[in-house]
Write a protein that holds these residues in place. Structure first.
Motif: not given
Length: 61
Positions: A2-14
């Motif tokens: 889901n989009r919310q989980l992907q955004e969290m992963i992207d935030d961690i990577d950033y």
């Protein structure tokens, strides 16, 4: 995923990307607990921390 989980992963990577600029190795970042990393990122410089009430009173004298 889901989009919310992907955004969290992207935030961690950033955040990892930003930490690399300060010399933190990716392995050290990804192998640490998220709460420890958040605590470290939220840390304030001594001058930005709340002043103890006694210390404040002494500074007025």
């Amino acid at each position: 995923m889901n989009r919310q989980l992907q955004e969290m992963i992207d935030d961690i990577d950033y955040t990892a990307q930003q930490m690399i600029q300060y010399g933190v190795l990716p392995g050290d970042y990804y192998n640490s607990s998220f709460s420890d990393m958040q605590t470290a990122l939220a840390a304030k410089a001594p001058k930005d921390r709340p002043m103890d009430a006694g210390e404040f009173a002494r500074s007025l004298i």
